[in-house]
Design an enzyme around this catalytic site. Structure first.
Site, PDB file in Angstrom:
ATOM      1  CE  LYS A 130      -9.980  -1.147  16.328  1.00 29.60           C
ATOM      2  NZ  LYS A 130     -10.214  -2.658  17.152  1.00 29.60           N
ATOM      3  CE  LYS A 132      -9.678  -9.318  22.333  1.00 29.80           C
ATOM      4  NZ  LYS A 132      -8.950  -8.258  21.632  1.00 29.80           N
ATOM      5  CE  LYS A 145     -14.255  -7.854  18.865  1.00 33.21           C
ATOM      6  NZ  LYS A 145     -12.765  -7.902  19.411  1.00 33.21           N
ATOM      7  N   GLY A 187     -11.229 -10.230  15.305  1.00 31.50           N
ATOM      8  CA  GLY A 187     -10.653  -9.925  13.989  1.00 31.50           C
ATOM      9  C   GLY A 187      -9.846 -11.261  13.563  1.00 31.50           C
ATOM     10  CG  ASN A 188      -8.685 -14.024  16.616  1.00 31.35           C
ATOM     11  OD1 ASN A 188      -9.149 -13.217  17.174  1.00 31.35           O
ATOM     12  ND2 ASN A 188      -8.657 -15.383  16.865  1.00 31.35           N
TER      13      ASN A 188
END
Length: 309
Positions: A125, A265, A208, A9-10
């Protein structure tokens, strides 16, 4: 190589940055330049996040309902599908602007989850804009929304169940074989569950990175890359922190990574590597070309023992 890129998102909207179309497009232009540079030689699938975008649509939904009480708010799965089109459109357009020879296709993709997933009882989330702690408490007092600390700010949290299957997996494969850069599973995919033979939307947002990992396994990718702020660091934030250039899943298991940021991640890349299909990496979007040749980021590969360096 067949490469799946999980775009953080960054790369679309920086933390605390105003959720405007102008800011998003400016960031996507930078992302597109890095991705287009490797798309001429490899098969690329892009999975982007949608936390800020879907949260903004949720806020706009609520605001409009106050103006028009008889209007039923759109459910979260429908809002998620809107972000697939919104972000996908910008990525698709800017990739073509960088290289008009690229064939690019955005696919609204459904991701199956289980209604029995324990995540529905524990929302984690982050979605939407940031708030001060005071404002977040005000919003919780007058609604059923839940807010939690996210760095120095507070953001709304919603359930994030595990992805079980990619519904449009064959369509992704067909687009790749036709020579397209494919933008799929945006925001982790539109969350759906099965009711007999029917698919129905679910109120949640799927991680995601986990969906990108599942997609990587499903389409037999050679390389799975999560693009975020940078590499994996051991002992991050401590005096002896150090960047990890190469690591194995076993080596990474000996360190603790924050659940709200690097933890998922690391879990995702380790799962892919352990599947035996290929290698994985975590690094900066703007080092993408160097990540491919192991000159930047953290490479995660199979190996014996607790190897890392």
């Amino acid at each position: 190589m067949r490469i799946v890129l999980a775009l953080g998102g960054n790369a679309l909207l920086a933390r605390g940055q105003a959720l405007t179309a102008e800011n998003q497009r400016e960031n996507i232009q930078k992302a597109a330049a890095s991705i287009a540079a490797i798309s001429r030689e490899h098969e690329i699938v892009i999975v982007h996040g949608n936390g800020p975008q879907v949260g903004l649509l949720m806020e706009q939904n609520s605001a409009y309902q106050e103006y028009s009480p008889e209007t039923t708010p759109y459910p979260m799965d429908v809002l998620g599908s809107q972000t697939c089109g919104m972000v996908g459109y910008m990525l698709q357009q800017e990739l073509r602007n960088v290289d008009p020879s690229l064939a690019v296709a955005t696919l609204v993709t459904q991701t199956e989850v289980s209604k029995d997933d324990p995540a529905f009882a524990n929302p984690t989330k982050f979605v939407g804009p940031v708030y001060t702690e005071e404002r977040a408490k005000e919003l919780m007092a007058c609604s059923d929304k839940i807010f939690k600390a996210d760095g120095n700010y507070f953001r709304r949290v919603v359930p994030s169940p595990l992805p079980k299957a990619i519904v449009e997996k064959q369509q992704v494969e067909t687009l790749l074989q036709a020579g397209n850069v494919v933008i799929a599973c945006g925001g982790g995919g539109v969350p759906v569950c099965r009711e007999g033979e029917r698919l129905e939307g679910v109120e949640c947002v799927i991680d995601k990175d986990l969906t990108a990992e599942l997609l990587s396994e499903t389409i037999n990718a050679d390389l799975f890359i999560i693009l975020t702020d940078g590499s994996i660091f051991r002992h991050y934030g401590k005096p002896d922190q150090a960047e990890m250039k190469v690591a194995t899943p076993e080596g990474l298991s000996h360190f603790s990574f924050p659940a709200g940021s690097m933890g998922p991640k690391v879990d995702a890349v380790c799962k892919f590597v352990n599947s035996g299909r290929g290698k994985a990496a975590i690094g900066s979007l703007f080092d993408l070309d160097k990540i491919l040749v192991n000159e930047a980021g953290t490479l995660i590969q199979q190996g014996e023992g607790i190897e890392y360096y």
